[in-house]
Every structure is written in structure tokens, then in C-alpha cells.
Design a protein around this motif. Structure first.
Motif, short mmCIF file in Angstrom:
data_model
loop_
_atom_site.label_atom_id
_atom_site.label_comp_id
_atom_site.label_asym_id
_atom_site.label_seq_id
_atom_site.Cartn_x
_atom_site.Cartn_y
_atom_site.Cartn_z
N ASP A 46 40.11 50.62 51.63
CA ASP A 46 40.55 51.95 51.20
C ASP A 46 40.43 53.00 52.30
OD1 ASP A 46 41.03 50.85 48.72
OD2 ASP A 46 39.14 51.52 47.87
N GLU A 47 39.72 52.66 53.37
CA GLU A 47 39.50 53.63 54.43
C GLU A 47 40.66 53.70 55.42
OE1 GLU A 47 35.79 55.17 57.13
OE2 GLU A 47 35.75 53.13 56.41
N GLY A 48 41.57 52.78 55.35
CA GLY A 48 42.70 52.78 56.27
C GLY A 48 42.41 51.94 57.51
N THR A 49 43.26 52.07 58.48
CA THR A 49 43.17 51.29 59.71
C THR A 49 42.37 52.07 60.75
OG1 THR A 49 45.33 50.32 59.25
CG2 THR A 49 44.52 50.14 61.50
N TYR A 50 41.49 51.35 61.42
CA TYR A 50 40.76 51.94 62.55
C TYR A 50 41.51 51.55 63.82
CZ TYR A 50 37.36 52.38 66.26
OH TYR A 50 36.75 52.70 67.44
N PHE A 51 41.88 52.54 64.62
CA PHE A 51 42.56 52.30 65.89
C PHE A 51 41.62 52.56 67.05
CE2 PHE A 51 46.12 53.04 63.04
CZ PHE A 51 47.00 52.04 63.43
N PHE A 52 41.73 51.71 68.07
CA PHE A 52 40.91 51.85 69.28
C PHE A 52 41.75 51.38 70.46
CE2 PHE A 52 40.31 47.69 67.48
CZ PHE A 52 40.33 46.83 68.57
N TYR A 53 41.24 51.58 71.66
CA TYR A 53 41.94 51.08 72.83
C TYR A 53 40.94 50.40 73.76
CZ TYR A 53 40.36 55.55 74.75
OH TYR A 53 39.58 56.62 75.15
N LEU A 54 41.46 49.50 74.57
CA LEU A 54 40.66 48.77 75.54
C LEU A 54 41.29 48.91 76.92
CD1 LEU A 54 40.19 45.40 73.57
CD2 LEU A 54 38.57 47.30 73.72
N THR A 55 40.41 49.06 77.92
CA THR A 55 40.84 49.14 79.31
C THR A 55 40.22 47.96 80.06
OG1 THR A 55 40.88 51.54 79.15
CG2 THR A 55 40.92 50.60 81.38
N LYS A 56 41.05 47.20 80.73
CA LYS A 56 40.56 45.98 81.41
C LYS A 56 39.61 46.32 82.55
CE LYS A 56 41.80 41.43 82.30
NZ LYS A 56 42.64 40.42 81.77
N ILE A 57 38.48 45.61 82.56
CA ILE A 57 37.50 45.77 83.62
C ILE A 57 37.74 44.74 84.71
CG2 ILE A 57 35.04 45.65 84.21
CD1 ILE A 57 34.46 46.55 81.33
N LYS A 58 37.83 43.46 84.26
CA LYS A 58 38.10 42.37 85.23
C LYS A 58 38.63 41.18 84.52
CE LYS A 58 33.25 41.00 85.19
NZ LYS A 58 32.12 40.56 85.94
#
Length: 152
Positions: A140-152
Motif C-alpha cells: 500500500d505504500e507504493g514503489t520505492y525508487f532509488f539509483y545506483l552509481t557504479k564504483i567498479k
């Protein structure tokens, strides 16, 4: 000249404060899929503040990102220790990468071993992806969006 979905997402990652989930969803739906192999490596995590409880939880716990050692060996939650070292958060277990159809597109998805959670990823650039967390514990809380940045 129109702004691409990738450019819009980069702009959203630079914003602080509350971001409307509908804006991120609209951009996410325009992004291209990624392969499981594309995700292999270490990634630094970033969070969008849409008011989702996961955002606050990850910030409170000093979320560092995710480690994708192979398609069958993933640390879904990696935290920073006080010294800045990245460590696997044992309570969340491990995960695997699979291909899943989500919002009309088949893309790489991380499936947690210990929880009914699937994170599905879309391409932003050669070193940035956006993830959408589908958590059956909090539907019921909806979608959680996040992002990732490549380290290696």
C-alpha cells in the motif's frame, strides 16, 4: 530541444527534499532495460525522498549500495561502517539477479532470498541505473525508487 528520460532522471538525482513519486515513475517508464551482466560489480546507492518509509530506513542505517558479485551472489543491502568501510547487512540476506517483466519491460531484477522484495533496474548511463523496489510487505505504500552509481 527536448530533455531525454535519462537527463530528467539525472536532474532528479541532484534534487534534495521531497520528490513526487509520479514524476519518477513517469521517467522510469521511459528508460531502457539492463542485462544482469551489466549490473555486476559494486554500486553506490542513492535515494529519492518520495516519502516512502524505505528512504528513511536506508538513510538512518547509512546505506552504501549493493554488491553484485555474480548473478547468483548479490548483497542486496550494503551499509557504511563508521570508518567508511562498505559491509554487507546480514539481516537482509543475499539475493540473485534474474530477468523479470515489470511495468511492461523485461529487465534485470534482484530477488531477495529472505524477503518478498524485487528490485527492478533500468538504464540511465554506463555507470548509473535507477531501481524500483516492489515490496510485498508494504504494497500500500507504493514503489520505492532509488539509483545506483557504479564504483567498479
Amino acid at each position: 530541444m527536448s530533455t531525454t528520460p535519462e537527463q530528467k532522471l539525472v536532474e532528479l538525482t541532484k534534487r534534495t527534499g521531497h520528490i513526487d513519486e509520479a514524476k519518477i515513475t513517469a521517467v522510469y517508464d521511459q528508460l531502457k532495460p539492463v542485462t544482469r551482466e551489466f549490473l555486476l560489480g559494486e554500486w553506490k546507492g542513492g535515494s529519492f525522498d518520495t516519502g516512502h518509509s524505505t528512504h528513511k530506513l536506508l538513510e538512518t542505517n547509512n546505506w552504501a549500495g549493493k554488491n553484485f558479485r555474480s548473478v547468483d551472489d548479490v548483497d542486496p543491502i550494503v551499509l557504511y561502517e563508521e570508518e567508511g568501510k562498505r559491509v554487507w547487512c546480514e539481516q537482509y540476506g543475499h539475493a540473485q539477479l534474474r530477468e523479470v517483466k515489470y511495468r511492461g519491460i523485461v529487465s534485470a531484477a534482484m530477488i531477495y532470498d529472505n524477503f518478498p522484495i524485487i528490485d527492478t533496474f533500468r538504464y540511465v548511463s554506463h555507470d548509473v541505473v535507477v531501481g524500483a523496489m516492489d515490496n510485498k510487505l508494504t504494497p500500500d505504500e507504493g514503489t520505492y525508487f532509488f539509483y545506483l552509481t557504479k564504483i567498479k
